[in-house]
Design an enzyme around this catalytic site. Structure first.
Site, short mmCIF file in Angstrom:
data_model
loop_
_atom_site.label_atom_id
_atom_site.label_comp_id
_atom_site.label_asym_id
_atom_site.label_seq_id
_atom_site.Cartn_x
_atom_site.Cartn_y
_atom_site.Cartn_z
N ASP A 130 0.88 -1.20 -0.10
CA ASP A 130 -0.01 0.16 -0.04
C ASP A 130 0.93 1.15 -0.05
OD1 ASP A 130 -2.20 1.59 0.16
OD2 ASP A 130 -2.54 1.23 2.07
N ASP A 137 -2.81 2.30 -6.24
CA ASP A 137 -1.69 2.50 -5.18
C ASP A 137 -1.50 1.23 -4.33
OD1 ASP A 137 -4.04 2.97 -3.87
OD2 ASP A 137 -3.21 4.79 -3.04
N GLU A 138 -2.29 0.14 -4.64
CA GLU A 138 -2.04 -1.02 -3.86
C GLU A 138 -2.47 -2.17 -4.58
OE1 GLU A 138 -5.31 -1.93 -0.98
OE2 GLU A 138 -6.56 -0.38 -1.67
#
Length: 367
Positions: free
Chosen positions: A18, A116-117
């Site tokens: 993350d 983003d993860e």
């Protein structure tokens, strides 16, 4: 009652990566003058008449209580010295793809949950490294060396616990939960830390005297199913660290939308806002039925002269919640330039979708 065996596969090695305050971190990397300043990704309310909503913010801004989906006006009131940046989402997507290329150096079993993860299954990996912890550290190192960005990592034997672990030490943290440590880890967690448990669900669980994972562990499966429907079955297992959902590298990305064309043009703001709300409600209901959540909300407006405007907002976290979709849709509309022409068409779309299961189901959605 039909009983199912509690089969717990602890043989896998799962990493959840993350990125830390991703959008804001990219801006800070690209502009060193922002270092140590509170940074908010969202329109500056001083330039928009108070309109706008926070997409995300850095950790310095979070110290003032600023968070995603907060109105820009309230964010400014809480943190008047913050730097507001409207956001360059195409650039963020480019950086996100660079991060995924780093993941692919280690394994093809990569399940992106958003820009983003992602989850990575490194049980067997391209470098033949037996230690998932070592792989996680190498990924963090590569992302820093190549992109000058930090991320937090969670390592465990399933996606559910790896996700919880990645949130445990932020920013730039690494948390490892071994199979023999999982029960103790879960029992100590406040119930609101279990991903997918919304505010209303927290209240309902508190009404049952459930405040921690340990409290949840005491509740029978039949009671949870009776109280929360089919999610009670899943929740009973999550409390015991059981979640065998595989990492799915080929996830189908779609959008969920609702558009309405009006034979009688809409002129009044009240009428337009009422129709936006109807569309938002339809989108939320469709997303909940399809078991999807998304973090990008798009509105589309077509005027009487057939000119069409579209504008989007990317949220910090995925949602299928009606109130959130409705509020953001109205905020986006408020940012459009004023147009005296009648409105012929209105649309609301939720995109950047992921499976509700991957995000951890919200009890409110299923009870």
């Amino acid at each position: 009652m039909l009983e199912f065996p509690l089969i717990n596969d602890t043989s896998r090695k799962i990493i959840h990566i993350d990125m830390d305050a991703f959008f804001a971190q990219v801006e800070m990397r690209d502009d060193p003058s922002l270092k140590d300043k509170p940074v908010i990704i969202g329109n500056d309310p001083r330039k928009t008449g108070g309109r706008g909503v926070v997409s995300t913010c850095n950790y310095e801004a979070r110290k003032y209580g600023v968070h995603s989906a907060m109105s820009s006006k309230e964010a400014y009131e809480r943190c008047p010295n913050a730097v507001f940046i409207s956001g360059n989402y195409s650039h963020y997507r480019e950086v996100g793809m660079q991060i995924r290329e780093i993941f692919k150096c280690y394994t093809d079993l990569v399940e992106p949950m958003s820009i983003d993860e992602a989850y990575l299954d490194v049980t067997t990996n391209k470098l033949g490294i037996k230690s998932a912890v070592k792989v996680a550290k190498l990924i963090q190192y590569d992302i820093w060396q190549e992109l000058h960005l930090t991320c937090s990592a969670g390592v465990s034997y399933n996606k559910f616990i790896a996700k919880l672990a990645s949130d445990f030490q932020k920013p730039a943290g690494l948390t490892v939960v071994l199979p023999e440590e999982a029960q103790d880890f879960l029992e100590k967690l406040p119930i609101e830390k279990f991903h997918g448990v919304g505010k209303k669900s927290v209240e309902r669980l508190h009404d049952m005297d459930i405040y921690t994972g340990a409290d949840l562990l005491k509740i029978s499966e039949i009671t949870l199913i009776d109280r929360f429907g089919r999610f009670g079955f899943d929740l009973f297992r999550k409390a015991r660290g059981i979640s065998n959902s595989p990492v799915k590298p080929n996830r189908v990305r779609k959008s969920i939308g609702s558009e309405r064309t009006y034979g009688k043009l809409l002129y009044s703001e009240d009428d337009i806002k009422a129709e936006l709300t109807k569309n938002a409600k339809q989108v939320a209901e469709s997303a909940q039925k399809a078991k999807k959540v998304g973090r990008i909300i798009v509105i589309k407006v077509r005027y009487s002269d057939f000119s069409t405007l579209t504008k989007r907002m990317t949220l910090d976290k995925s949602t299928q919640d009606f109130d959130t979709i409705d509020r953001i849709s109205h905020s986006i509309f408020d940012q459009l330039e004023e147009n005296s022409s009648g409105v012929r068409l209105l649309g609301v779309t939720l995109t950047g979708l992921e499976d509700q299961e991957g995000r951890q189901l919200d009890l409110d959605d299923l009870a």
